[in-house]
Design a protein around this motif. Structure first.
Motif, PDB file in Angstrom:
ATOM      1  N   LYS A 254      14.781  -0.787  -7.929  1.00 35.49           N
ATOM      2  CA  LYS A 254      15.635  -1.194  -6.810  1.00 35.49           C
ATOM      3  C   LYS A 254      15.180  -2.481  -6.145  1.00 35.49           C
ATOM      4  O   LYS A 254      15.945  -3.121  -5.456  1.00 35.49           O
ATOM      5  N   ASN A 255      13.943  -2.858  -6.349  1.00 34.32           N
ATOM      6  CA  ASN A 255      13.401  -4.016  -5.658  1.00 34.32           C
ATOM      7  C   ASN A 255      13.661  -5.279  -6.460  1.00 34.32           C
ATOM      8  O   ASN A 255      13.302  -5.353  -7.631  1.00 34.32           O
TER       9      ASN A 255
ATOM     10  N   VAL B 295       4.637  -5.199  -8.804  1.00 31.18           N
ATOM     11  CA  VAL B 295       3.401  -5.357  -9.571  1.00 31.18           C
ATOM     12  C   VAL B 295       2.195  -5.292  -8.633  1.00 31.18           C
ATOM     13  O   VAL B 295       1.191  -4.628  -8.930  1.00 31.18           O
ATOM     14  N   SER B 296       2.288  -5.950  -7.486  1.00 30.59           N
ATOM     15  CA  SER B 296       1.174  -5.926  -6.525  1.00 30.59           C
ATOM     16  C   SER B 296       0.885  -4.509  -6.047  1.00 30.59           C
ATOM     17  O   SER B 296      -0.277  -4.097  -5.984  1.00 30.59           O
ATOM     18  N   ALA B 297       1.928  -3.774  -5.709  1.00 31.47           N
ATOM     19  CA  ALA B 297       1.744  -2.392  -5.249  1.00 31.47           C
ATOM     20  C   ALA B 297       1.135  -1.535  -6.351  1.00 31.47           C
ATOM     21  O   ALA B 297       0.267  -0.690  -6.093  1.00 31.47           O
ATOM     22  N   LEU B 298       1.566  -1.752  -7.580  1.00 28.91           N
ATOM     23  CA  LEU B 298       1.018  -0.993  -8.707  1.00 28.91           C
ATOM     24  C   LEU B 298      -0.444  -1.360  -8.973  1.00 28.91           C
ATOM     25  O   LEU B 298      -1.261  -0.491  -9.288  1.00 28.91           O
ATOM     26  N   LEU B 299      -0.775  -2.627  -8.834  1.00 28.00           N
ATOM     27  CA  LEU B 299      -2.166  -3.035  -9.033  1.00 28.00           C
ATOM     28  C   LEU B 299      -3.075  -2.417  -7.970  1.00 28.00           C
ATOM     29  O   LEU B 299      -4.183  -1.968  -8.276  1.00 28.00           O
TER      30      LEU B 299
ATOM     31  N   PHE C  71       0.819  -1.214   0.000  1.00 29.95           N
ATOM     32  CA  PHE C  71       0.000   0.000   0.000  1.00 29.95           C
ATOM     33  C   PHE C  71       0.855   1.267   0.000  1.00 29.95           C
ATOM     34  O   PHE C  71       0.340   2.364   0.167  1.00 29.95           O
ATOM     35  N   ALA C  72       2.158   1.101  -0.191  1.00 29.87           N
ATOM     36  CA  ALA C  72       3.073   2.250  -0.119  1.00 29.87           C
ATOM     37  C   ALA C  72       2.683   3.363  -1.084  1.00 29.87           C
ATOM     38  O   ALA C  72       2.778   4.548  -0.744  1.00 29.87           O
ATOM     39  N   LEU C  73       2.240   3.019  -2.265  1.00 31.97           N
ATOM     40  CA  LEU C  73       1.908   4.050  -3.261  1.00 31.97           C
ATOM     41  C   LEU C  73       0.603   4.770  -2.929  1.00 31.97           C
ATOM     42  O   LEU C  73       0.409   5.912  -3.324  1.00 31.97           O
ATOM     43  N   THR C  74      -0.286   4.101  -2.202  1.00 33.99           N
ATOM     44  CA  THR C  74      -1.527   4.765  -1.814  1.00 33.99           C
ATOM     45  C   THR C  74      -1.334   5.608  -0.558  1.00 33.99           C
ATOM     46  O   THR C  74      -2.251   6.316  -0.151  1.00 33.99           O
ATOM     47  N   GLU C  75      -0.142   5.528   0.024  1.00 32.14           N
ATOM     48  CA  GLU C  75       0.157   6.337   1.206  1.00 32.14           C
ATOM     49  C   GLU C  75       1.051   7.537   0.878  1.00 32.14           C
ATOM     50  O   GLU C  75       1.577   8.195   1.757  1.00 32.14           O
ATOM     51  N   THR C  76       1.207   7.825  -0.407  1.00 31.54           N
ATOM     52  CA  THR C  76       2.028   8.964  -0.823  1.00 31.54           C
ATOM     53  C   THR C  76       1.245  10.262  -0.667  1.00 31.54           C
ATOM     54  O   THR C  76       0.012  10.268  -0.605  1.00 31.54           O
TER      55      THR C  76
ATOM     56  N   ASP D 146       7.078  13.329  -7.368  1.00 33.68           N
ATOM     57  CA  ASP D 146       7.572  12.470  -6.296  1.00 33.68           C
ATOM     58  C   ASP D 146       6.977  11.061  -6.396  1.00 33.68           C
ATOM     59  O   ASP D 146       7.650  10.063  -6.145  1.00 33.68           O
ATOM     60  N   PHE D 147       5.697  11.001  -6.784  1.00 32.41           N
ATOM     61  CA  PHE D 147       5.025   9.716  -6.972  1.00 32.41           C
ATOM     62  C   PHE D 147       5.709   8.921  -8.085  1.00 32.41           C
ATOM     63  O   PHE D 147       5.984   7.728  -7.934  1.00 32.41           O
ATOM     64  N   ILE D 148       6.000   9.586  -9.192  1.00 31.05           N
ATOM     65  CA  ILE D 148       6.674   8.931 -10.326  1.00 31.05           C
ATOM     66  C   ILE D 148       8.032   8.390  -9.888  1.00 31.05           C
ATOM     67  O   ILE D 148       8.403   7.264 -10.212  1.00 31.05           O
ATOM     68  N   ILE D 149       8.768   9.195  -9.143  1.00 32.25           N
ATOM     69  CA  ILE D 149      10.090   8.769  -8.662  1.00 32.25           C
ATOM     70  C   ILE D 149       9.953   7.551  -7.754  1.00 32.25           C
ATOM     71  O   ILE D 149      10.733   6.598  -7.858  1.00 32.25           O
ATOM     72  N   GLN D 150       8.955   7.554  -6.870  1.00 36.96           N
ATOM     73  CA  GLN D 150       8.762   6.424  -5.969  1.00 36.96           C
ATOM     74  C   GLN D 150       8.427   5.150  -6.754  1.00 36.96           C
ATOM     75  O   GLN D 150       8.920   4.076  -6.434  1.00 36.96           O
ATOM     76  N   VAL D 151       7.593   5.273  -7.775  1.00 30.09           N
ATOM     77  CA  VAL D 151       7.270   4.114  -8.611  1.00 30.09           C
ATOM     78  C   VAL D 151       8.542   3.612  -9.302  1.00 30.09           C
ATOM     79  O   VAL D 151       8.820   2.403  -9.315  1.00 30.09           O
ATOM     80  N   PHE D 152       9.321   4.521  -9.859  1.00 33.74           N
ATOM     81  CA  PHE D 152      10.557   4.137 -10.537  1.00 33.74           C
ATOM     82  C   PHE D 152      11.498   3.418  -9.584  1.00 33.74           C
ATOM     83  O   PHE D 152      12.054   2.368  -9.909  1.00 33.74           O
TER      84      PHE D 152
END
Length: 195
Positions: free
Chosen positions: A40-41, A48-52, A4-9, A29-35
Motif C-alpha cells: 500500500k505504501n 525497506v527501511s522499516a524492514l531493515l 519502527f512500526a514493525l518493532t512496535e507490533t 498479524d505481523f505478516i499482514i502488516q508487512v504485506f
C-alpha cells in the motif's frame, strides 16, 4: 511514517518478552502488516527501511535467544520472522522504484493558501534572498513552486509586478506580511510565556 512500526507490533513485543501464548496469531498479524506496508505504501524506501530495522532487531533477538536458551517455540518464530523479513527485503530490492510525480507529492501537502497572493510573493522573495532552498533556484522558481504547492494561480508577470508594488509601499514598512508573521509569532510566544 514510522520506520519502527514493525518493532512496535504485538508479535515483536511477545518475542522480546519471551511470551509464546497465541504467538501464531500475532505472527500472522505481523505478516499482514508487512504485506500492507509493502503493497500500500508508494514509498518503497520507507518499507525497506522499516524492514531493515526489524531485521536487525530480530537478528539480535535470535542471538540473545540462543544465548539464553529460551523455549523452542519462540526460537522457531524468531527464525521464521527473520527469514520472512529477509526474503521480503530481497524481493523489494528487485522492485523498480518509480519516483512519485510532483503532482501526487503536491496533493499530499494538502494546504490551500487563503491569504493574499502578494503575501506569497513577499515570502517567496524572502526565501530566495535567505537562500532557504540553496543557490540554484531563481526567485521566479521559488514563488511558482510555492504557488503550486499551495494551489495558488500566479503568473510570472504577476510576481514581478507585485514585487515592484511591494518596493514602493510607503507606510512604516514595505514587508507587510513578513511583519505580520513576526508580530503574530512574537505575540503567541508572549502569551505562552504568560501562562
Amino acid at each position: 511514517m514510522d520506520i519502527f512500526a514493525l518493532t512496535e507490533t504485538e508479535f515483536f513485543r511477545q518475542l522480546t518478552a519471551g511470551e509464546n501464548e497465541n504467538l501464531h496469531i500475532t505472527y500472522r498479524d505481523f505478516i499482514i502488516q508487512v504485506f500492507e506496508m509493502c503493497s500500500k505504501n508508494k514509498n518503497k524506501g520507507y518499507a525497506v527501511s522499516a524492514l531493515l530495522v526489524v531485521e536487525i532487531e530480530i537478528s539480535h533477538l535470535k542471538t540473545e535467544a540462543e544465548r539464553n536458551a529460551v523455549n523452542s517455540a519462540i526460537t522457531s518464530f524468531i527464525c521464521k520472522a527473520l527469514h520472512f523479513v529477509r526474503e521480503t527485503i530481497s524481493n523489494l530490492k528487485s522492485v523498480v522504484i518509480e519516483p512519485v510525480p510532483d503532482d501526487e507529492v503536491i496533493q499530499d501537502i494538502d494546504l490551500k493558501w487563503t491569504h493574499k497572493k502578494v503575501a506569497l510573493v513577499e515570502i517567496g522573495y524572502a526565501f530566495h534572498l535567505a537562500k532557504c532552498f540553496g543557490d540554484n533556484l531563481s526567485v521566479r522558481d521559488v514563488v511558482l513552486k510555492l504557488a503550486k504547492a499551495f494551489d495558488v494561480d500566479i503568473t510570472e508577470n504577476y510576481i514581478y509586478k507585485k514585487f515592484n508594488e511591494i518596493k514602493v509601499r510607503t507606510l512604516d514598512s514595505r514587508t507587510y506580511f513578513l511583519d505580520l508573521l513576526t508580530k503574530l509569532l512574537t505575540q503567541h510566544m508572549a502569551e505562552q510565556d504568560a501562562r
